[in-house]
Design a protein around this motif. Sequence first.
Motif, short mmCIF file in Angstrom:
data_model
loop_
_atom_site.label_atom_id
_atom_site.label_comp_id
_atom_site.label_asym_id
_atom_site.label_seq_id
_atom_site.Cartn_x
_atom_site.Cartn_y
_atom_site.Cartn_z
N GLU A 151 3.56 6.36 48.38
CA GLU A 151 4.48 7.32 48.98
C GLU A 151 5.36 6.62 50.02
N THR B 127 7.67 4.49 49.30
CA THR B 127 8.20 3.24 48.74
C THR B 127 9.25 3.56 47.69
N GLU B 128 10.39 2.90 47.79
CA GLU B 128 11.46 3.12 46.81
C GLU B 128 11.63 1.86 45.98
N GLU C 228 8.28 6.66 42.74
CA GLU C 228 7.16 6.95 43.63
C GLU C 228 6.09 7.76 42.91
#
Length: 537
Positions: free
Chosen positions: A67, A69-70, A101
Amino acid sequence: MEKNVVGKSKIVLVSVLVIFAVLAALLPMNAAAEEVQTLVTPYDELWKGDITVTAGVPVRWYVNVPEGTEPRGCGATVKIPGLGFGTDTHNKEEGHIVLKEGNNFIYEFTPEMEEDILFTCWMGSGCHKNYIHVKAAEDQGSEGNPSGASEENGAKKIVTAYSDLWTGVISAKVGEPVRWYVSVPEGTEPRGCGATVKIPDLGFGTDTYNKEEGHIVLKEGENFIYEFTPEMTGDILFTCWMGSGCHSNYFHITENGTYSVPAPADPSDITASWNGENAVIGFTTPIAPEGSKIKGYKVIAADDEGNRKKATGDSSPVIIEGLDSSKNYTITVTTLGTSGKSEGGSAVLSAVTQSIPENKPDDDSKADSSPAKEVQIIVTDFADLWTGNITVKQGVSVRWYVNVVNGADAKGCAATIKIPGLGFGTDTHNKNEGHIVLKEGENFIYEFTPETSGDILFTCWMGSGCHYNYIHVTSDGIADPSAATGGKVNSRPDSRSDSSTAVKNNSANPKTGNTDYSILLIIAIVALILISRKKAK
């Protein structure tokens, strides 16, 4: 009546058999579903982690992106050439998974035998790649977590201090699995290319100047770099993202895991001289210590204010471009070996105290004055550079310039010069080696003394396969009109030739507006109509 009953019985029997066949096909699938290996790979382990599954057991593979993190770039895509899901090519159009994600389902398959299954980003194994390792059932660890299994199977954890990354000795034992970390102390903020790691010799990145391909960016704490099992003794190159021309070191693989080969010696007899705004650094190369190999030489030029420029080369001389000839420089030459780097030998490059004349002598008094009378000052117009006859006298020093007039279109490779015939560059397609880039005005190219008569090749940076010509050296300095001149290999005709060709083609083409054939066709049609009418009468 009996026939109808028999027919209906056959239909019922066939139906029952079909139902049983369907159930028989479904039941094994349901049973197998209970034994599926659900494999979840963390996103940060995708390209460098050890991913292991059991042969003969179905696998359902996911990649988990935490969560917040792109995922970005090609490293956030997955295809599996080893299973036929995509191919090992640079092809964005074919099928691949784009990560986002959360838990990303990648693929479901049943590995039938022990093997390594290649998966890559959409760009293929030339960029990001890793393997799903398939082991026999008895070889699989008790835990389903691949990383945990690797640790339990005896992988050696090697932690390199950040301060030793590029200069320290790092070694491992052949055949022993390795998990490699780099430790950055608390309060230290790694910066620049020296805070990045890729391992060209293990296929994690290439030894090129390429920030787009996979590499690790170090941060404070213990940074996991790579896990691998060295199969043979030798030296494994790792670099910063800029390649071995910048930061580099080696992972030494030995029989016992230790390494004690000394670093190479410094180059000796270091000389430094000016060639226009470039420095030519010569030296005598050292002998590599036993068990080591010399990979090249790094040259750094530092002025009195601390400004530095550097260059690398495989042998002497090394050319550093774009220096200021009005400044003094301290030159340091370091030997780069697989066993480390030398401390560095030095020399001084003094500023040019006398200005180089920018024009040819314009009268007899200047021509006869000393020492100018001993120098041939040759100024070649840019328009004649690749096709003109350039002739000098044997045994007399030459100072060569190329004049680019105001407004001249000096662009592309044709506006660059190197002289393979004098050792300034080589006759190869190599933009990274020394060459002169022309600009508007009078450009100093090179100073030399031709000792023998003959032809001296010069080219653009792409070599004689593109633009080339010769400096003709004769005993009297008189040009031979029949001497060979160069040009551009496979050059196109100029615009005038193209235009004349087009005109000739238009004359022969009935669709271009010329009416020779059209008129003849109309006359023929009219003649046929008249003949037909006459016969009808």
